[in-house]
Design a protein around this motif. Structure first.
Motif, PDB file in Angstrom:
ATOM      1  N   ASP A  28       0.827  -1.209   0.000  1.00  0.00           N
ATOM      2  CA  ASP A  28       0.000   0.000   0.000  1.00  0.00           C
ATOM      3  C   ASP A  28       0.863   1.261   0.000  1.00  0.00           C
ATOM      4  O   ASP A  28       0.580   2.221  -0.714  1.00  0.00           O
ATOM      5  N   ILE A  51      -3.129  -5.875  -8.342  1.00  0.00           N
ATOM      6  CA  ILE A  51      -4.377  -5.470  -7.705  1.00  0.00           C
ATOM      7  C   ILE A  51      -5.531  -6.310  -8.238  1.00  0.00           C
ATOM      8  O   ILE A  51      -6.374  -6.800  -7.473  1.00  0.00           O
ATOM      9  N   ARG A 148      -2.598  -7.479   0.138  1.00  0.00           N
ATOM     10  CA  ARG A 148      -1.599  -6.416   0.117  1.00  0.00           C
ATOM     11  C   ARG A 148      -2.266  -5.045   0.267  1.00  0.00           C
ATOM     12  O   ARG A 148      -1.701  -4.146   0.868  1.00  0.00           O
ATOM     13  N   TYR A 149      -3.445  -4.894  -0.314  1.00  0.00           N
ATOM     14  CA  TYR A 149      -4.046  -3.569  -0.477  1.00  0.00           C
ATOM     15  C   TYR A 149      -5.312  -3.429   0.368  1.00  0.00           C
ATOM     16  O   TYR A 149      -6.242  -4.231   0.278  1.00  0.00           O
TER      17      TYR A 149
END
Length: 262
Positions: A28, A51, A148-149
């Motif tokens: 991020d 993503i 991850r995001y």
């Protein structure tokens, strides 16, 4: 679970990093902090594929979940704290009512809710996130995904839940609470109950919303009706189940009239 200082560990999506392989920063941070990065135009274009892969993984893994409720609260709460005891009873009650429980997969309130659900025979889901400090997935999670995001993870919390229950927590909990309220207020989601549990903890915030935000015209009285605040587990679960039944009845009425129910 938390690793000792002699063996640092970080989960970065499906990747596990340990010892000297643990790098500074998070995915991020790399995406959002473009100051001083001359390569951002090239790298960010390719980053969209990563993503996309997180969305695909989340959608594919969670698509067959039973009706579920997302439960939020502090990772810092002690196991014997009132909010953890409340979260465990809530998780069990939701499982008995036929709901899976979705949390952030970490310790504290999240672990307590997952434990209550699992011990009552329900399905516990944990949606973890890469952080500068590793929390790990608690042992009561049946289905766990590490993201991850943040924005991908937050989509999964909303998409696969019929309601949010928010227990005492910090910045992350407040973020999820107000994002849910904003989505309902703007009708991006409909019939989405938001239950705040822990009346003593939330009373100051709710008073400020009534006395400052409402009085100053920044919100309407109807916006405050989007929330119920209670310490009663049965009331919380009944409120969620009632909203489900109401929505199902409305959808059935639309189908019977020849319309299309979303």
């Amino acid at each position: 679970m938390t690793q000792s200082n002699s063996r640092p560990e970080r989960h970065r999506g499906p990747v596990t990093l340990r010892r000297d392989s643990v790098s500074a920063g998070t995915a991020d941070q790399a995406l959002l902090d473009s100051a001083g990065r001359p390569d951002w135009k090239v790298r960010d274009s390719w980053r969209t594929l990563r993503i996309l892969s997180e969305f695909v993984e989340g959608f594919d893994t969670l698509s067959e979940l039973p009706p579920a409720v997302s439960v939020f609260g502090s990772a810092r709460s002690a196991p014997d704290s009132p909010e953890c005891e409340l979260a465990q009873r809530l998780g069990a009650a939701l499982a008995r009512a036929g709901y899976a429980v979705i949390t952030g997969g970490g310790p504290g309130v999240m672990e307590a809710a997952n434990r209550g659900c699992t011990e009552a025979g329900g399905l516990s889901v944990g949606l973890g996130i890469e952080l500068p400090f590793e929390q790990g997935m608690n042992e009561w999670v049946d289905i766990g995904i590490d993201f991850r995001y943040f924005f991908v993870r937050k989509t999964m919390f909303v998409k696969y839940a019929q309601a949010f229950v928010v227990l005492p927590g910090g910045m992350g909990t407040m973020d999820e609470l107000f994002e849910a309220l904003t989505l309902v207020q703007t009708e991006k989601v409909t019939r989405f109950p938001v239950v705040m549990m822990g009346t003593a903890y939330w009373s100051g915030l709710l008073a400020w919303m009534r006395e400052t935000m409402l009085t100053d015209g920044k919100i309407s009285a109807a916006d405050l009706d989007l929330i119920i605040c209670t310490d009663d587990v049965d009331e919380a679960v009944e409120h969620i189940a009632h909203a489900d039944k109401t929505l199902a009845a409305e959808q059935q009425a639309v189908r019977s009239s020849g319309g299309i129910a979303d």
